[in-house]
Design a protein around this motif. Structure first.
Motif, PDB file in Angstrom:
ATOM      1  N   TRP A 146       0.818  -1.224   0.000  1.00  0.00           N
ATOM      2  CA  TRP A 146       0.000   0.000   0.000  1.00  0.00           C
ATOM      3  C   TRP A 146       0.849   1.270   0.000  1.00  0.00           C
ATOM      4  O   TRP A 146       1.832   1.386   0.730  1.00  0.00           O
ATOM      5  CB  TRP A 146      -0.830  -0.022   1.269  1.00  0.00           C
ATOM      6  CG  TRP A 146      -2.029   0.842   1.367  1.00  0.00           C
ATOM      7  CD1 TRP A 146      -2.792   1.352   0.380  1.00  0.00           C
ATOM      8  CD2 TRP A 146      -2.662   1.242   2.599  1.00  0.00           C
ATOM      9  NE1 TRP A 146      -3.865   2.037   0.900  1.00  0.00           N
ATOM     10  CE2 TRP A 146      -3.806   1.988   2.255  1.00  0.00           C
ATOM     11  CE3 TRP A 146      -2.377   1.029   3.945  1.00  0.00           C
ATOM     12  CZ2 TRP A 146      -4.665   2.533   3.221  1.00  0.00           C
ATOM     13  CZ3 TRP A 146      -3.225   1.562   4.898  1.00  0.00           C
ATOM     14  CH2 TRP A 146      -4.357   2.304   4.541  1.00  0.00           C
ATOM     15  N   HIS A 147       0.417   2.236  -0.800  1.00  0.00           N
ATOM     16  CA  HIS A 147       0.909   3.616  -0.728  1.00  0.00           C
ATOM     17  C   HIS A 147      -0.295   4.512  -0.943  1.00  0.00           C
ATOM     18  O   HIS A 147      -0.998   4.410  -1.952  1.00  0.00           O
ATOM     19  CB  HIS A 147       1.972   3.872  -1.797  1.00  0.00           C
ATOM     20  CG  HIS A 147       2.734   5.157  -1.599  1.00  0.00           C
ATOM     21  ND1 HIS A 147       2.120   6.388  -1.455  1.00  0.00           N
ATOM     22  CD2 HIS A 147       4.069   5.407  -1.510  1.00  0.00           C
ATOM     23  CE1 HIS A 147       3.044   7.327  -1.303  1.00  0.00           C
ATOM     24  NE2 HIS A 147       4.224   6.760  -1.317  1.00  0.00           N
ATOM     25  N   LEU A 148      -0.556   5.433  -0.004  1.00  0.00           N
ATOM     26  CA  LEU A 148      -1.751   6.271  -0.071  1.00  0.00           C
ATOM     27  C   LEU A 148      -1.703   7.306  -1.175  1.00  0.00           C
ATOM     28  O   LEU A 148      -2.742   7.691  -1.711  1.00  0.00           O
ATOM     29  CB  LEU A 148      -1.946   7.005   1.259  1.00  0.00           C
ATOM     30  CG  LEU A 148      -2.240   6.181   2.499  1.00  0.00           C
ATOM     31  CD1 LEU A 148      -2.428   7.112   3.686  1.00  0.00           C
ATOM     32  CD2 LEU A 148      -3.460   5.320   2.316  1.00  0.00           C
ATOM     33  N   GLY A 149      -0.507   7.836  -1.499  1.00  0.00           N
ATOM     34  CA  GLY A 149      -0.456   8.953  -2.417  1.00  0.00           C
ATOM     35  C   GLY A 149      -1.205  10.145  -1.863  1.00  0.00           C
ATOM     36  O   GLY A 149      -1.097  10.488  -0.683  1.00  0.00           O
TER      37      GLY A 149
ATOM     38  N   GLU B 182       6.641  15.771   5.327  1.00  0.00           N
ATOM     39  CA  GLU B 182       6.806  15.834   3.881  1.00  0.00           C
ATOM     40  C   GLU B 182       5.436  15.933   3.207  1.00  0.00           C
ATOM     41  O   GLU B 182       4.459  15.341   3.675  1.00  0.00           O
ATOM     42  CB  GLU B 182       7.525  14.581   3.364  1.00  0.00           C
ATOM     43  CG  GLU B 182       8.975  14.453   3.808  1.00  0.00           C
ATOM     44  CD  GLU B 182       9.142  13.680   5.104  1.00  0.00           C
ATOM     45  OE1 GLU B 182      10.268  13.253   5.404  1.00  0.00           O
ATOM     46  OE2 GLU B 182       8.116  13.506   5.814  1.00  0.00           O
ATOM     47  N   PRO B 183       5.329  16.676   2.114  1.00  0.00           N
ATOM     48  CA  PRO B 183       4.042  16.772   1.419  1.00  0.00           C
ATOM     49  C   PRO B 183       3.619  15.428   0.839  1.00  0.00           C
ATOM     50  O   PRO B 183       4.462  14.585   0.530  1.00  0.00           O
ATOM     51  CB  PRO B 183       4.310  17.794   0.310  1.00  0.00           C
ATOM     52  CG  PRO B 183       5.789  17.753   0.097  1.00  0.00           C
ATOM     53  CD  PRO B 183       6.393  17.457   1.436  1.00  0.00           C
ATOM     54  N   VAL B 184       2.309  15.255   0.731  1.00  0.00           N
ATOM     55  CA  VAL B 184       1.829  14.050   0.071  1.00  0.00           C
ATOM     56  C   VAL B 184       2.156  14.137  -1.417  1.00  0.00           C
ATOM     57  O   VAL B 184       2.354  15.230  -1.967  1.00  0.00           O
ATOM     58  CB  VAL B 184       0.312  13.852   0.286  1.00  0.00           C
ATOM     59  CG1 VAL B 184       0.019  13.617   1.749  1.00  0.00           C
ATOM     60  CG2 VAL B 184      -0.489  15.032  -0.252  1.00  0.00           C
ATOM     61  N   VAL B 185       2.221  12.990  -2.062  1.00  0.00           N
ATOM     62  CA  VAL B 185       2.619  12.944  -3.467  1.00  0.00           C
ATOM     63  C   VAL B 185       1.555  12.228  -4.292  1.00  0.00           C
ATOM     64  O   VAL B 185       0.724  11.487  -3.770  1.00  0.00           O
ATOM     65  CB  VAL B 185       3.980  12.232  -3.648  1.00  0.00           C
ATOM     66  CG1 VAL B 185       5.085  13.005  -2.927  1.00  0.00           C
ATOM     67  CG2 VAL B 185       3.916  10.787  -3.156  1.00  0.00           C
ATOM     68  N   SER B 186       1.600  12.478  -5.588  1.00  0.00           N
ATOM     69  CA  SER B 186       0.666  11.822  -6.491  1.00  0.00           C
ATOM     70  C   SER B 186       1.237  11.882  -7.903  1.00  0.00           C
ATOM     71  O   SER B 186       2.372  12.327  -8.119  1.00  0.00           O
ATOM     72  CB  SER B 186      -0.709  12.495  -6.430  1.00  0.00           C
ATOM     73  OG  SER B 186      -1.654  11.794  -7.204  1.00  0.00           O
TER      74      SER B 186
ATOM     75  N   ARG C  87       2.116  16.943  -4.160  1.00  0.00           N
ATOM     76  CA  ARG C  87       3.253  17.276  -5.024  1.00  0.00           C
ATOM     77  C   ARG C  87       3.387  16.179  -6.084  1.00  0.00           C
ATOM     78  O   ARG C  87       3.371  14.992  -5.764  1.00  0.00           O
ATOM     79  CB  ARG C  87       4.539  17.357  -4.198  1.00  0.00           C
ATOM     80  CG  ARG C  87       5.786  17.657  -5.027  1.00  0.00           C
ATOM     81  CD  ARG C  87       7.034  17.731  -4.155  1.00  0.00           C
ATOM     82  NE  ARG C  87       7.395  16.454  -3.548  1.00  0.00           N
ATOM     83  CZ  ARG C  87       8.060  15.481  -4.179  1.00  0.00           C
ATOM     84  NH1 ARG C  87       8.402  15.611  -5.467  1.00  0.00           N
ATOM     85  NH2 ARG C  87       8.376  14.363  -3.538  1.00  0.00           N
ATOM     86  N   ALA C  88       3.478  16.582  -7.327  1.00  0.00           N
ATOM     87  CA  ALA C  88       3.644  15.605  -8.404  1.00  0.00           C
ATOM     88  C   ALA C  88       5.038  14.992  -8.331  1.00  0.00           C
ATOM     89  O   ALA C  88       6.044  15.714  -8.225  1.00  0.00           O
ATOM     90  CB  ALA C  88       3.447  16.271  -9.763  1.00  0.00           C
TER      91      ALA C  88
END
Length: 365
Positions: free
Chosen positions: A100-103, A115-119, A139-140
């Motif tokens: 699992w990774h939430l993104g 840290e900012p979430v990423v996607s 953050r992309a």
């Protein structure tokens, strides 16, 4: 009945086709280590030749960090999971770990250094999160970070093998990170991981490639939710997108343990959704190996058994398996079900977790 007939899944011959769906329950420690309570929970739901899929499990410390959800990135976590796998194997069960990774579903407040979430792209989930606040704008990920992400999934799969699992299921569904790359409305990238269907599916297929290289096809599986709307997911051409994914896996990795699909109308957050129409046939026709169908069977067990009879599919149960540790036998013998209590799904003790009664003393299937 096909639901209670053997089927080969990976290296294992299952004795029935009733599967424990992956279910987040928040019973790990604050260090994301599986607890003794979790050992009991999975052991209770183990049957001879039955498949269990664990709750979603973080691949590393930046994958989400929900409090008391488990991880698979430290030695202590692997040792905790080893107690679970030993207990399941002692009862003759088969167990896969879901990676699992939430993104963008996550929160920067839960990350070690905020840290900012990423996607895939800097697009937040529409609306508010469960706390009533707008979802964070992610953050992309840079292209080189995407490639590094593949290595992190591979490392987590290797750790799962060290913890005694029979295989891993890649969580590529329900609006989490890999699903965010696949869906056209959450992926507006212009590099090799965005744009066309093959580009949006590239990361998912690279993760499969990497894990197969590490642990083999027969220990690798993946879960999809085509046309699912959870966490703001939307794709312009869902049948084409997931047909591409399925056909690529059939072509490149035909010996995967299984593909696991969630019905499009299924929403795990609601109690009144019952699926009685099959929307997964386009993918079932493409995939020649074991196929797990999930979603909406908690109050439609008869329909689930009928679907298994018609298709030969394995059927994954969530809420019903929470409340009925002996669910396969209850289905086979047509016993009444215990009713689940949604209020205890995400608490942290034995209530609503390991205290649901068995129907009677049941022989292993």
């Amino acid at each position: 009945m096909k639901a209670f007939s053997p089927i080969q899944v990976g290296h294992h011959q299952l004795q029935h086709r009733i599967v424990l769906a992956p279910l987040t329950r928040f019973r790990a420690t604050l260090e994301a280590v599986p607890s003794e309570l979790m050992v009991e929970y999975y052991a209770q739901r183990s049957t001879l030749g039955g498949l269990l899929i664990t709750e979603a499990t973080f691949i590393d410390e930046l994958a989400g960090n929900y409090k008391q959800a488990p991880g698979i990135y430290t030695q202590e976590q692997m040792e905790g999971w080893k107690k679970v796998t030993d207990a399941v194997h002692k009862k003759g069960g088969v167990i896969f770990l879901q990676l699992w990774h939430l993104g963008r579903v996550g929160s920067s407040s839960l990350n070690p250094a905020k840290e900012p979430v990423v996607s895939a792209s800097s697009i937040p989930i529409p609306g508010n999160n469960p706390n009533g606040r707008p979802y964070e704008t992610p953050r992309a990920l840079e292209t080189d970070e995407v490639k590094e992400l593949v290595k992190r999934y591979k490392r987590a799969a290797i750790n799962a093998m060290k913890a005694g699992f029979d295989g891993v299921e890649i969580h590529n569904a329900n609006g989490y990170l890999l699903d965010q790359f696949v869906n056209s409305h959450s992926n507006k990238r212009t590099d090799e991981y965005g744009g066309s269907i093959p580009n949006r599916c590239r990361l998912s297929l690279e993760v499969v490639d990497a894990i197969v290289e590490a642990i083999g096809e027969q220990r690798t599986a993946i879960r999809f939710s085509p046309n699912g709307g959870i966490h703001g997911m939307k794709d312009d051409t869902p049948v084409e997108t997931w047909s591409y994914l399925t056909s690529q896996l059939q072509q490149k990795h035909p010996q995967l343990a299984y593909l696991h699909f969630i019905e499009a109308r299924s929403d795990f957050r609601q109690d009144d959704k019952v699926n009685t129409v099959d929307t997964l046939d386009p993918y079932r026709k493409l995939w020649k190996g074991p196929f797990i169908t999930a979603g909406g069977f908690s109050t439609a067990s008869e329909h689930a058994v009928q679907l298994a009879e018609k298709t030969g599919n394995l059927i994954a149960f969530g809420r019903s398996f929470i409340a009925n540790p002996d669910l396969p036998e209850r289905l086979r013998s047509k016993y009444d079900f215990n009713k689940y209590n949604r209020q205890t799904f995400y608490t942290h003790d034995a209530v609503g977790y390991t205290d649901y009664p068995f129907y009677n003393t049941i022989s292993h299937l």
